[in-house]
Design a protein around this motif. Sequence first.
Motif, PDB file in Angstrom:
ATOM      1  N   MET A   1      -4.973 -16.824 -13.925  1.00  0.00           N
ATOM      2  CA  MET A   1      -4.573 -16.008 -12.553  1.00  0.00           C
ATOM      3  C   MET A   1      -3.287 -15.691 -12.433  1.00  0.00           C
ATOM      4  N   ILE A   2      -3.038 -14.473 -12.261  1.00  0.00           N
ATOM      5  CA  ILE A   2      -1.799 -14.089 -11.703  1.00  0.00           C
ATOM      6  C   ILE A   2      -1.980 -13.585 -10.294  1.00  0.00           C
ATOM      7  N   TYR A   3      -1.171 -14.336  -9.348  1.00  0.00           N
ATOM      8  CA  TYR A   3      -0.957 -14.050  -7.808  1.00  0.00           C
ATOM      9  C   TYR A   3      -0.015 -13.055  -7.607  1.00  0.00           C
ATOM     10  N   ALA A   4      -0.079 -12.267  -6.661  1.00  0.00           N
ATOM     11  CA  ALA A   4       1.070 -11.284  -6.331  1.00  0.00           C
ATOM     12  C   ALA A   4       0.983 -11.087  -4.984  1.00  0.00           C
ATOM     13  N   MET A   5       2.282 -11.297  -4.276  1.00  0.00           N
ATOM     14  CA  MET A   5       2.616 -11.155  -2.884  1.00  0.00           C
ATOM     15  C   MET A   5       3.970 -10.577  -2.625  1.00  0.00           C
ATOM     16  N   SER A   6       3.970  -9.474  -1.544  1.00  0.00           N
ATOM     17  CA  SER A   6       5.141  -8.695  -1.280  1.00  0.00           C
ATOM     18  C   SER A   6       5.074  -8.594   0.214  1.00  0.00           C
ATOM     19  N   ASP A   7       6.568  -7.994   0.772  1.00  0.00           N
ATOM     20  CA  ASP A   7       6.917  -7.745   1.989  1.00  0.00           C
ATOM     21  C   ASP A   7       6.321  -8.716   3.008  1.00  0.00           C
ATOM     22  N   ILE A   8       6.854 -10.021   2.993  1.00  0.00           N
ATOM     23  CA  ILE A   8       6.662 -11.000   3.710  1.00  0.00           C
ATOM     24  C   ILE A   8       7.285 -10.823   5.216  1.00  0.00           C
ATOM     25  N   HIS A   9       8.645 -10.392   5.162  1.00  0.00           N
ATOM     26  CA  HIS A   9       9.226  -9.796   6.136  1.00  0.00           C
ATOM     27  C   HIS A   9       9.636 -10.911   7.062  1.00  0.00           C
ATOM     28  N   GLY A  10       9.728 -12.182   6.876  1.00  0.00           N
ATOM     29  CA  GLY A  10      10.011 -13.326   7.630  1.00  0.00           C
ATOM     30  C   GLY A  10       8.862 -13.579   8.670  1.00  0.00           C
TER      31      GLY A  10
ATOM     32  N   THR B   1       5.673   2.300   6.075  1.00  0.00           N
ATOM     33  CA  THR B   1       5.011   1.609   7.046  1.00  0.00           C
ATOM     34  C   THR B   1       3.540   0.868   6.587  1.00  0.00           C
ATOM     35  N   GLY B   2       3.408   0.581   5.331  1.00  0.00           N
ATOM     36  CA  GLY B   2       2.435  -0.175   4.743  1.00  0.00           C
ATOM     37  C   GLY B   2       1.255   0.521   4.037  1.00  0.00           C
ATOM     38  N   THR B   3       0.113   0.059   3.441  1.00  0.00           N
ATOM     39  CA  THR B   3      -0.785   0.748   2.565  1.00  0.00           C
ATOM     40  C   THR B   3      -1.405   1.683   3.598  1.00  0.00           C
ATOM     41  N   TRP B   4      -1.701   1.555   5.009  1.00  0.00           N
ATOM     42  CA  TRP B   4      -2.201   2.576   5.728  1.00  0.00           C
ATOM     43  C   TRP B   4      -1.627   3.910   5.569  1.00  0.00           C
ATOM     44  N   SER B   5      -0.345   4.141   5.014  1.00  0.00           N
ATOM     45  CA  SER B   5       0.241   5.446   5.062  1.00  0.00           C
ATOM     46  C   SER B   5      -0.395   5.968   3.914  1.00  0.00           C
ATOM     47  N   LEU B   6      -0.598   5.289   2.667  1.00  0.00           N
ATOM     48  CA  LEU B   6      -1.391   5.920   1.598  1.00  0.00           C
ATOM     49  C   LEU B   6      -2.786   6.216   1.875  1.00  0.00           C
TER      50      LEU B   6
ATOM     51  N   TYR C   1      -6.184   0.808   8.105  1.00  0.00           N
ATOM     52  CA  TYR C   1      -6.217   0.300   6.947  1.00  0.00           C
ATOM     53  C   TYR C   1      -4.946  -0.600   6.438  1.00  0.00           C
ATOM     54  N   HIS C   2      -5.382  -1.898   6.128  1.00  0.00           N
ATOM     55  CA  HIS C   2      -4.143  -2.884   5.931  1.00  0.00           C
ATOM     56  C   HIS C   2      -4.525  -3.594   4.620  1.00  0.00           C
ATOM     57  N   ASP C   3      -5.314  -3.078   3.535  1.00  0.00           N
ATOM     58  CA  ASP C   3      -5.620  -3.723   2.683  1.00  0.00           C
ATOM     59  C   ASP C   3      -5.098  -3.191   1.275  1.00  0.00           C
ATOM     60  N   VAL C   4      -5.097  -4.084   0.159  1.00  0.00           N
ATOM     61  CA  VAL C   4      -4.497  -3.597  -1.220  1.00  0.00           C
ATOM     62  C   VAL C   4      -5.080  -2.150  -1.186  1.00  0.00           C
ATOM     63  N   PHE C   5      -4.220  -1.319  -1.814  1.00  0.00           N
ATOM     64  CA  PHE C   5      -4.629  -0.037  -1.998  1.00  0.00           C
ATOM     65  C   PHE C   5      -4.423   0.373  -3.478  1.00  0.00           C
ATOM     66  N   TYR C   6      -5.472   0.628  -4.013  1.00  0.00           N
ATOM     67  CA  TYR C   6      -5.570   0.942  -5.618  1.00  0.00           C
ATOM     68  C   TYR C   6      -5.938   2.391  -5.753  1.00  0.00           C
ATOM     69  N   ASP C   7      -5.207   3.141  -6.317  1.00  0.00           N
ATOM     70  CA  ASP C   7      -5.353   4.438  -6.651  1.00  0.00           C
ATOM     71  C   ASP C   7      -6.330   4.952  -7.482  1.00  0.00           C
TER      72      ASP C   7
ATOM     73  N   SER D   1      -3.392   3.440 -12.033  1.00  0.00           N
ATOM     74  CA  SER D   1      -2.470   2.475 -12.443  1.00  0.00           C
ATOM     75  C   SER D   1      -1.744   1.754 -11.264  1.00  0.00           C
ATOM     76  N   HIS D   2      -2.088   1.928 -10.228  1.00  0.00           N
ATOM     77  CA  HIS D   2      -1.221   1.392  -9.318  1.00  0.00           C
ATOM     78  C   HIS D   2      -1.960   0.639  -8.118  1.00  0.00           C
ATOM     79  N   TYR D   3      -1.430  -0.502  -7.973  1.00  0.00           N
ATOM     80  CA  TYR D   3      -1.912  -1.438  -6.760  1.00  0.00           C
ATOM     81  C   TYR D   3      -0.547  -1.592  -5.877  1.00  0.00           C
ATOM     82  N   TYR D   4      -1.015  -1.023  -4.585  1.00  0.00           N
ATOM     83  CA  TYR D   4       0.120  -1.512  -3.479  1.00  0.00           C
ATOM     84  C   TYR D   4      -0.237  -2.655  -2.768  1.00  0.00           C
ATOM     85  N   ILE D   5       0.690  -3.509  -2.400  1.00  0.00           N
ATOM     86  CA  ILE D   5       0.286  -4.758  -1.560  1.00  0.00           C
ATOM     87  C   ILE D   5       1.228  -4.990  -0.417  1.00  0.00           C
ATOM     88  N   ASP D   6       1.879  -3.735   0.102  1.00  0.00           N
ATOM     89  CA  ASP D   6       2.227  -3.982   1.616  1.00  0.00           C
ATOM     90  C   ASP D   6       1.555  -3.902   2.826  1.00  0.00           C
TER      91      ASP D   6
END
Length: 274
Positions: A1-10, A210-215, A221-227, A230-235
């Motif tokens: 398993m490979i986990y991924a996390m981004s944009d923790i921002h403190g 501003t986060g995945t809601w903008s996509l 919407y604040h979940d993982v965005f898959y297009d 080939s793209h998974y966005y996790i902000d």
Amino acid sequence: MIYAMSDIHGCIEEFQRLMKQVDLSGDNRIVFCGDYIDYGDGSCQVLKYIWDLQKKYGAEKVVVLKGNHEQMFLDWISDYRNPYPDGTEDYMTFNDWLRTDFESGADTIRTFISKQQMDSLNTISRTCSMETINREAFQMILSNYEKLILWIEQMPSYFETENQIFVHAGVDEEAGEYWMWGTVDRILLGKFPATKGKFYKTIVAGHVGTGTWSLANDRNYHDVFYDGESHYYIDGSVYKGGKLLLLAYDEENGKYYQVENRKMILVRTFDKYQ
């Protein structure tokens, strides 16, 4: 398993809570995709947590990538560590780094220094120039966390596997298989807007403003965005009332999941994008 996390921002509490759902046993590993600091009230704490985690498990198991906010911090550090040789004072100031005023920006600085040091900065801020405040803040942070800063400086900008490219913002996809040579740091750390569509490898990234809601064009919407390609966005815009996202890639079945409430939720193509 490979986990991924981004944009923790403190956002240290949300981060610690979500990390309880990460299993680093066996061959499992995690990739942090940048932007650990600014906005939240635990910037330094987040960095120290990840640093300690990497020291415990090793750099191959805990991969830590640089984001644009780390780079802004390093640019600020570099300007005060290595003044321009011609004597000019064209520095990246404390205000430039945080893109805010001193009172608000102090929320980040406060996490790197002691209360006594913060009181000292507040005192001199009443009579001293921003140049002096910057220099004092730099000296305090360097004296407290020199090794941590060196670690941040050594963070790579991307991580590539057989199937994926993990990165903070994105790569130059027009370069195709030569993206590694065609992509400058400005794109790796700050590509905007986010790319959608087909690429020869899967891109896992954060940094969508501003986060995945903008996509999704949906403020709720604040979940993982898959297009769907080939793209998974996790902000998930955690610092703006959204949520911190944890993506998991199952190397055995080749599927991606959003880990939430200790459940593995299969990530599907965002339906409004289809």
